[in-house]
Design a protein around this motif. Structure first.
Motif, PDB file in Angstrom:
ATOM      1  N   PHE A   7      12.555  42.559  -1.677  1.00  0.00           N
ATOM      2  CA  PHE A   7      11.212  41.923  -1.363  1.00  0.00           C
ATOM      3  C   PHE A   7      11.668  40.730  -0.288  1.00  0.00           C
ATOM      4  O   PHE A   7      11.027  40.571   0.942  1.00  0.00           O
ATOM      5  CB  PHE A   7      10.858  41.287  -2.567  1.00  0.00           C
ATOM      6  CG  PHE A   7       9.913  40.256  -2.445  1.00  0.00           C
ATOM      7  CD1 PHE A   7       8.338  40.887  -2.503  1.00  0.00           C
ATOM      8  CD2 PHE A   7       9.947  38.934  -2.299  1.00  0.00           C
ATOM      9  CE1 PHE A   7       7.361  40.033  -2.094  1.00  0.00           C
ATOM     10  CE2 PHE A   7       8.763  38.091  -2.270  1.00  0.00           C
ATOM     11  CZ  PHE A   7       7.518  38.531  -1.978  1.00  0.00           C
ATOM     12  N   VAL A   8      12.725  39.979  -0.531  1.00  0.00           N
ATOM     13  CA  VAL A   8      12.915  38.755   0.595  1.00  0.00           C
ATOM     14  C   VAL A   8      13.271  39.444   1.846  1.00  0.00           C
ATOM     15  O   VAL A   8      13.078  38.521   2.966  1.00  0.00           O
ATOM     16  CB  VAL A   8      13.830  37.633   0.097  1.00  0.00           C
ATOM     17  CG1 VAL A   8      13.314  36.992  -1.216  1.00  0.00           C
ATOM     18  CG2 VAL A   8      15.268  38.348  -0.316  1.00  0.00           C
ATOM     19  N   LEU A   9      13.935  40.491   1.882  1.00  0.00           N
ATOM     20  CA  LEU A   9      14.409  41.081   3.166  1.00  0.00           C
ATOM     21  C   LEU A   9      13.162  41.617   4.061  1.00  0.00           C
ATOM     22  O   LEU A   9      13.293  41.927   5.409  1.00  0.00           O
ATOM     23  CB  LEU A   9      15.294  41.968   3.110  1.00  0.00           C
ATOM     24  CG  LEU A   9      16.837  41.390   2.816  1.00  0.00           C
ATOM     25  CD1 LEU A   9      17.757  42.470   2.511  1.00  0.00           C
ATOM     26  CD2 LEU A   9      17.280  40.611   4.019  1.00  0.00           C
ATOM     27  N   THR A  10      12.019  42.199   3.090  1.00  0.00           N
ATOM     28  CA  THR A  10      11.243  43.099   4.010  1.00  0.00           C
ATOM     29  C   THR A  10       9.730  42.527   3.759  1.00  0.00           C
ATOM     30  O   THR A  10       8.844  43.010   4.612  1.00  0.00           O
ATOM     31  CB  THR A  10      11.251  44.530   3.468  1.00  0.00           C
ATOM     32  OG1 THR A  10      10.974  44.633   1.845  1.00  0.00           O
ATOM     33  CG2 THR A  10      12.485  45.093   3.549  1.00  0.00           C
ATOM     34  N   VAL A 209      13.286  31.171   6.072  1.00  0.00           N
ATOM     35  CA  VAL A 209      13.575  30.520   7.198  1.00  0.00           C
ATOM     36  C   VAL A 209      14.499  31.183   8.316  1.00  0.00           C
ATOM     37  O   VAL A 209      14.253  31.260   9.505  1.00  0.00           O
ATOM     38  CB  VAL A 209      14.240  29.071   6.864  1.00  0.00           C
ATOM     39  CG1 VAL A 209      14.804  28.309   8.237  1.00  0.00           C
ATOM     40  CG2 VAL A 209      13.160  28.384   5.941  1.00  0.00           C
ATOM     41  N   GLY A 210      15.542  31.990   7.732  1.00  0.00           N
ATOM     42  CA  GLY A 210      16.275  32.580   8.503  1.00  0.00           C
ATOM     43  C   GLY A 210      15.533  33.879   9.166  1.00  0.00           C
ATOM     44  O   GLY A 210      15.720  34.107  10.532  1.00  0.00           O
ATOM     45  N   ARG A 211      14.765  34.348   8.606  1.00  0.00           N
ATOM     46  CA  ARG A 211      14.005  35.510   9.264  1.00  0.00           C
ATOM     47  C   ARG A 211      13.219  35.016  10.216  1.00  0.00           C
ATOM     48  O   ARG A 211      12.924  35.689  11.374  1.00  0.00           O
ATOM     49  CB  ARG A 211      13.272  36.430   8.016  1.00  0.00           C
ATOM     50  CG  ARG A 211      14.068  37.322   7.188  1.00  0.00           C
ATOM     51  CD  ARG A 211      13.307  37.842   6.238  1.00  0.00           C
ATOM     52  NE  ARG A 211      11.940  38.757   6.806  1.00  0.00           N
ATOM     53  CZ  ARG A 211      11.007  39.358   6.178  1.00  0.00           C
ATOM     54  NH1 ARG A 211      10.919  39.089   5.034  1.00  0.00           N
ATOM     55  NH2 ARG A 211      10.193  40.263   6.818  1.00  0.00           N
ATOM     56  N   PRO A 216      21.392  35.115  12.395  1.00  0.00           N
ATOM     57  CA  PRO A 216      22.190  36.249  12.375  1.00  0.00           C
ATOM     58  C   PRO A 216      22.356  37.102  11.055  1.00  0.00           C
ATOM     59  O   PRO A 216      22.012  36.387  10.060  1.00  0.00           O
ATOM     60  CB  PRO A 216      23.838  35.882  12.726  1.00  0.00           C
ATOM     61  CG  PRO A 216      23.399  34.507  13.500  1.00  0.00           C
ATOM     62  CD  PRO A 216      22.076  33.978  12.740  1.00  0.00           C
ATOM     63  N   ARG A 217      22.767  38.258  11.151  1.00  0.00           N
ATOM     64  CA  ARG A 217      22.745  39.232  10.054  1.00  0.00           C
ATOM     65  C   ARG A 217      23.742  38.715   8.914  1.00  0.00           C
ATOM     66  O   ARG A 217      23.564  38.658   7.807  1.00  0.00           O
ATOM     67  CB  ARG A 217      22.773  40.444  10.390  1.00  0.00           C
ATOM     68  CG  ARG A 217      21.945  41.437  11.035  1.00  0.00           C
ATOM     69  CD  ARG A 217      22.405  42.781  11.154  1.00  0.00           C
ATOM     70  NE  ARG A 217      21.199  43.536  11.510  1.00  0.00           N
ATOM     71  CZ  ARG A 217      21.488  44.986  12.044  1.00  0.00           C
ATOM     72  NH1 ARG A 217      22.372  45.440  11.933  1.00  0.00           N
ATOM     73  NH2 ARG A 217      20.463  45.532  12.355  1.00  0.00           N
ATOM     74  N   GLU A 218      24.846  38.115   9.437  1.00  0.00           N
ATOM     75  CA  GLU A 218      25.946  37.528   8.441  1.00  0.00           C
ATOM     76  C   GLU A 218      25.338  36.664   7.609  1.00  0.00           C
ATOM     77  O   GLU A 218      25.672  36.321   6.406  1.00  0.00           O
ATOM     78  CB  GLU A 218      27.273  37.037   9.365  1.00  0.00           C
ATOM     79  CG  GLU A 218      28.182  36.405   8.507  1.00  0.00           C
ATOM     80  CD  GLU A 218      29.337  35.630   9.310  1.00  0.00           C
ATOM     81  OE1 GLU A 218      30.029  35.283   8.798  1.00  0.00           O
ATOM     82  OE2 GLU A 218      29.109  35.856  10.545  1.00  0.00           O
ATOM     83  N   VAL A 219      24.598  35.471   8.039  1.00  0.00           N
ATOM     84  CA  VAL A 219      24.044  34.320   7.286  1.00  0.00           C
ATOM     85  C   VAL A 219      22.938  34.839   6.380  1.00  0.00           C
ATOM     86  O   VAL A 219      23.160  34.444   5.136  1.00  0.00           O
ATOM     87  CB  VAL A 219      23.332  33.647   8.310  1.00  0.00           C
ATOM     88  CG1 VAL A 219      22.712  32.312   7.658  1.00  0.00           C
ATOM     89  CG2 VAL A 219      24.237  32.966   9.296  1.00  0.00           C
ATOM     90  N   SER A 220      22.213  35.865   6.793  1.00  0.00           N
ATOM     91  CA  SER A 220      21.338  36.586   5.783  1.00  0.00           C
ATOM     92  C   SER A 220      22.178  37.429   4.580  1.00  0.00           C
ATOM     93  O   SER A 220      21.667  37.211   3.408  1.00  0.00           O
ATOM     94  CB  SER A 220      20.530  37.758   6.434  1.00  0.00           C
ATOM     95  OG  SER A 220      19.713  36.895   7.235  1.00  0.00           O
ATOM     96  N   VAL A 268      14.982  26.733  14.461  1.00  0.00           N
ATOM     97  CA  VAL A 268      13.865  26.773  13.617  1.00  0.00           C
ATOM     98  C   VAL A 268      12.790  25.845  14.252  1.00  0.00           C
ATOM     99  O   VAL A 268      12.830  24.908  14.889  1.00  0.00           O
ATOM    100  CB  VAL A 268      14.410  26.195  12.030  1.00  0.00           C
ATOM    101  CG1 VAL A 268      13.281  25.744  11.271  1.00  0.00           C
ATOM    102  CG2 VAL A 268      15.444  27.118  11.665  1.00  0.00           C
ATOM    103  N   GLN A 269      11.598  26.139  13.734  1.00  0.00           N
ATOM    104  CA  GLN A 269      10.423  25.614  14.150  1.00  0.00           C
ATOM    105  C   GLN A 269      10.364  24.351  13.948  1.00  0.00           C
ATOM    106  O   GLN A 269      10.874  23.733  12.793  1.00  0.00           O
ATOM    107  CB  GLN A 269       9.138  26.431  13.672  1.00  0.00           C
ATOM    108  CG  GLN A 269       7.812  26.002  14.085  1.00  0.00           C
ATOM    109  CD  GLN A 269       7.286  24.738  13.662  1.00  0.00           C
ATOM    110  OE1 GLN A 269       7.577  24.377  12.420  1.00  0.00           O
ATOM    111  NE2 GLN A 269       6.137  24.253  14.416  1.00  0.00           N
ATOM    112  N   PRO A 270      10.033  23.272  14.765  1.00  0.00           N
ATOM    113  CA  PRO A 270      10.265  21.864  14.717  1.00  0.00           C
ATOM    114  C   PRO A 270       9.816  21.234  13.332  1.00  0.00           C
ATOM    115  O   PRO A 270      10.684  20.574  12.848  1.00  0.00           O
ATOM    116  CB  PRO A 270       9.674  21.032  15.927  1.00  0.00           C
ATOM    117  CG  PRO A 270       9.840  22.315  17.125  1.00  0.00           C
ATOM    118  CD  PRO A 270       9.698  23.650  16.205  1.00  0.00           C
TER     119      PRO A 270
END
Length: 304
Positions: A7-10, A209-211, A216-220, A268-270
């Motif tokens: 869910f959180v990935l897609t 936030v990361g999406r 990077p994928r590593e962080v996700s 990230v958006q300010p």
């Protein structure tokens, strides 16, 4: 039941930002209905939030529903425990007394999170009895919209100002007694259960936030691994040493992840980044108490 990791990935991130706490709660209710576990609902609700404060809302509410599943529904709940001297059993002066065929609550709670928004309050009060040298506490459910409940807003905190806090005065407020001991069966485990659910919601929000910032994928992957760790904690025994030690490990992993990815917040958006800098102290609010519980858990397993 949905897979919260998928869910959180897609899940599309298209909904407009909520204008206030009520809209944030409505969004939480809308996105979490297909998840059975409270921790999964916290993750999903945190992902749906556009700021850490609203992710906290999801975690806090799901922590309460974990301990009190009979209160599941759309009403916002709040724990009303803290008094002028704190929330330890000896500090509780609020009284729960029989009245006719029911119970009433009298007393003042100085800091109730969600106070003005909560429709129902879980109040910790003393019965006047003493068990094993400790005042006997019970938890009671109080409807907030009755004449015997007076809620006064406190000034917003500097962090997560969207989350309200209030002083609540109970004057012969009708109450429904909840089962078990108010301290050992509710208030004490709630602190751990709350930590777990708020952490779960925070991780869900960080995936969002990361999406949005194309981290990077590593962080996700590391964020998803942390979500899996939280989901694996045994909340059927929130007081067990193993649960506290494992939870300490998850918090340590989050600290490392945040430290290693600090530079990524430049992407990230300010507005989101500024809110994060303002609100991130929320994660450390109960840090000292967590450290004490962690140290006590190690002493128990090491036989000190």
């Amino acid at each position: 039941m949905n897979d919260v990791l998928e869910f959180v990935l897609t899940e599309p991130i298209t909904a407009p930002a909520p204008a206030d706490l009520d809209q944030a709660w409505a969004r939480h209710v809308a996105v979490t209905g297909s998840f059975d576990r409270s921790v999964d609902r916290a993750v999903a609700g945190g992902f749906a939030a556009d700021r850490l404060g609203f992710a906290f809302l999801s975690g806090y509410q799901e922590a309460l529903r974990h301990l009190l599943p009979e209160l599941a529904g759309v009403d916002m709940l709040a724990v009303s425990a803290t008094e002028e001297g704190g929330a330890h059993p000896a500090a509780i002066r609020t009284v729960l007394a029989p009245r006719g065929e029911g119970w009433v609550v009298c007393g003042t709670k100085t800091f109730t999170t969600m106070g003005e928004r909560a429709q129902r309050l879980v109040v910790i009060a003393a019965t006047g009895d003493v068990v094993d040298g400790r005042p006997c506490l019970r938890a009671a459910l109080v409807e907030a919209d009755q004449p015997g409940v007076r809620v006064t807003n406190r000034p917003p905190l500097s962090m997560a100002p969207e989350i309200p806090h209030a002083t609540v005065i109970f004057e012969d407020a009708a109450a429904t007694l909840l089962p078990g001991d108010g301290y050992t069966d509710f208030l004490k485990p709630f602190r751990t259960v709350e930590d777990v659910h708020v952490l779960a919601a925070t991780l869900g929000w960080l995936v969002r936030v990361g999406r949005l910032a194309a981290w990077p994928r590593e962080v996700s992957q590391r964020l998803l691994a942390a979500v899996a760790m939280v989901r694996g904690l045994d909340l059927s025994r929130p007081g067990s040493p193993g649960t506290h030690i494992a939870l300490g490990g998850v918090f340590a992993e989050l600290d490392r992840l945040l430290a290693n990815s600090a530079v990524l917040w430049e992407q990230v958006q300010p507005e989101t980044r500024e809110r994060w800098e303002r609100d991130r102290a929320l994660l450390a609010v109960a840090g000292r108490v967590r450290e004490q519980r962690l140290a006590a858990a190690w002493r128990r397993v090491e036989g000190e």
